[in-house]
Design an enzyme around this catalytic site. Structure first.
Site, PDB file in Angstrom:
ATOM      1  N   THR A 117       0.830  -1.201   0.000  1.00 41.89           N
ATOM      2  CA  THR A 117       0.000   0.000   0.000  1.00 41.89           C
ATOM      3  C   THR A 117       0.863   1.248   0.000  1.00 41.89           C
ATOM      4  O   THR A 117       1.963   1.268   0.570  1.00 41.89           O
ATOM      5  CB  THR A 117      -0.920   0.019   1.237  1.00 41.89           C
ATOM      6  OG1 THR A 117      -1.560   1.290   1.323  1.00 41.89           O
ATOM      7  CG2 THR A 117      -0.145  -0.214   2.524  1.00 41.89           C
ATOM      8  N   TYR A 141      -1.779  -0.046  10.096  1.00 42.24           N
ATOM      9  CA  TYR A 141      -2.007  -0.730   8.818  1.00 42.24           C
ATOM     10  C   TYR A 141      -0.790  -0.559   7.911  1.00 42.24           C
ATOM     11  O   TYR A 141      -0.204  -1.538   7.433  1.00 42.24           O
ATOM     12  CB  TYR A 141      -3.268  -0.177   8.149  1.00 42.24           C
ATOM     13  CG  TYR A 141      -3.406  -0.550   6.700  1.00 42.24           C
ATOM     14  CD1 TYR A 141      -3.502  -1.887   6.311  1.00 42.24           C
ATOM     15  CD2 TYR A 141      -3.447   0.434   5.708  1.00 42.24           C
ATOM     16  CE1 TYR A 141      -3.628  -2.228   4.973  1.00 42.24           C
ATOM     17  CE2 TYR A 141      -3.576   0.094   4.372  1.00 42.24           C
ATOM     18  CZ  TYR A 141      -3.663  -1.233   4.012  1.00 42.24           C
ATOM     19  OH  TYR A 141      -3.784  -1.579   2.679  1.00 42.24           O
TER      20      TYR A 141
END
Length: 327
Positions: A117, A141
């Site tokens: 990501t 995350y």
């Protein structure tokens, strides 16, 4: 035909990748615990119900199907939740990936594609991100994904686990054929939430923060059509199968859209207004994340054929109006 193990293949991005793999002549084997995935999305190859924290189940899947590669999508991915419950994210994301990498090495499956990501870069406003940009994640995350990248580098050095890392941010749209689409539980992504508000499935779209240092006060993100993203993963697989080395690639358009930009475009595409209300910022959200993809275009020959905002909204709108759709 060669098998490819696809973790999270019952989810949004994973299921589209399975379709792309099948079209390219591979047999995708979905490994998924169906916590957030959908059984009916597994259409292009077998389903193995299992959890990444269960090493026995992973070993059995590798032994049965003898995949030539792994595509790893399965992960927890809610930024706000990662801020309030970081231990859960580290345990599931990092622990699951470590189990998977160990199982792959033990099985002699040394081609690994990882869905990372742009959140690994953190909050770097006004910068078009590239693969050499310093990674400094601001939430659990992104930090857990960054740690998995380190694991893969270590496993490459120690065991020859060659890997491709794809860093991308906002994936949108749906399969243009109408076979697959976006259905998260719970749904947190802007475009499906916006379309739900238009369709009356929710009262209003909440703008999470209107005081960011952007032209209209809302966050800016780079959006990529899920079909273009899935096709990039097939190119990454072909890169590794051709004997090329480990490589990280950003996937984006290099163009940012604010939340209000997307809302205006949705109004034009659907010919309906989007009911909105303003809310506070979500913890861990960066103001601007825009990702270039020159390396993927040059090295992989990747092109974006679906990633206009108009098509992403149009395909998602078509999917959300199908009978049986649930948000």
């Amino acid at each position: 035909m060669d098998h490819v193990l696809v973790t999270g293949g019952a989810g949004y991005v994973g299921s589209h990748a399975c379709k792309a793999l099948a079209a390219a002549g591979f047999i995708p084997v979905t490994f998924d615990n169906l916590t957030t995935g959908w059984r009916e999305a597994v259409r292009y190859g077998p389903l193995v119900e299992g959890d990444l924290l269960d090493r026995v189940a992973l070993d059995a899947a590798f032994a049965q199907y003898k995949p030539v590669a792994v595509l790893h999508f399965a992960a927890l991915s809610l930024v706000g939740e990662s801020m309030s419950n970081p231990a859960h994210y580290w345990r599931v994301n990092l622990g699951g990936a470590l189990n998977l990498a160990e199982a792959a090495v033990a099985a002699g499956c040394l081609k690994f594609i990882f869905s990372s990501t742009c959140a690994t870069y953190g909050d770097q406003d006004g910068v078009v991100l590239h693969e050499g940009t310093e990674q400094r994640p601001i939430n659990a995350y992104g930090a857990s994904k960054r740690a998995i990248e380190d694991v893969l580098a270590n496993f490459d050095a120690a065991f020859g686990l060659h890997h491709v890392i794809f860093r991308y941010f906002n994936v949108a749209g749906a399969d243009p054929d109408g076979e697959l689409g976006e259905q998260h539980r719970p749904e947190t992504h802007l475009i499906p939430l916006m379309l739900d508000a238009i369709a009356g499935r929710r009262d209003k779209l909440v703008l999470h923060g209107t005081d960011y240092p952007t032209a209209d006060g809302t966050c800016i993100r780079d959006y990529l059509h899920v079909t273009d993203l899935a096709n990039a993963h097939v190119l990454g697989l072909q890169w590794l199968l051709a004997g090329k080395g480990s490589r990280a690639f950003n996937l984006g358009s290099g163009t940012g859209f604010s939340v209000r930009d997307v809302i205006r475009q949705a109004g034009r595409v659907t010919n309906q207004s989007v009911p909105i209300t303003e809310g506070p910022r979500r913890p861990g959200d960066a103001a601007i994340l825009v990702s270039g993809s020159d390396r993927a275009e040059t090295d992989l020959g990747w092109t974006r054929t679906h990633s206009t905002m108009d098509q992403m909204i149009r395909d998602a709108w078509h999917w959300s109006r199908k009978p049986g759709y649930t948000s």
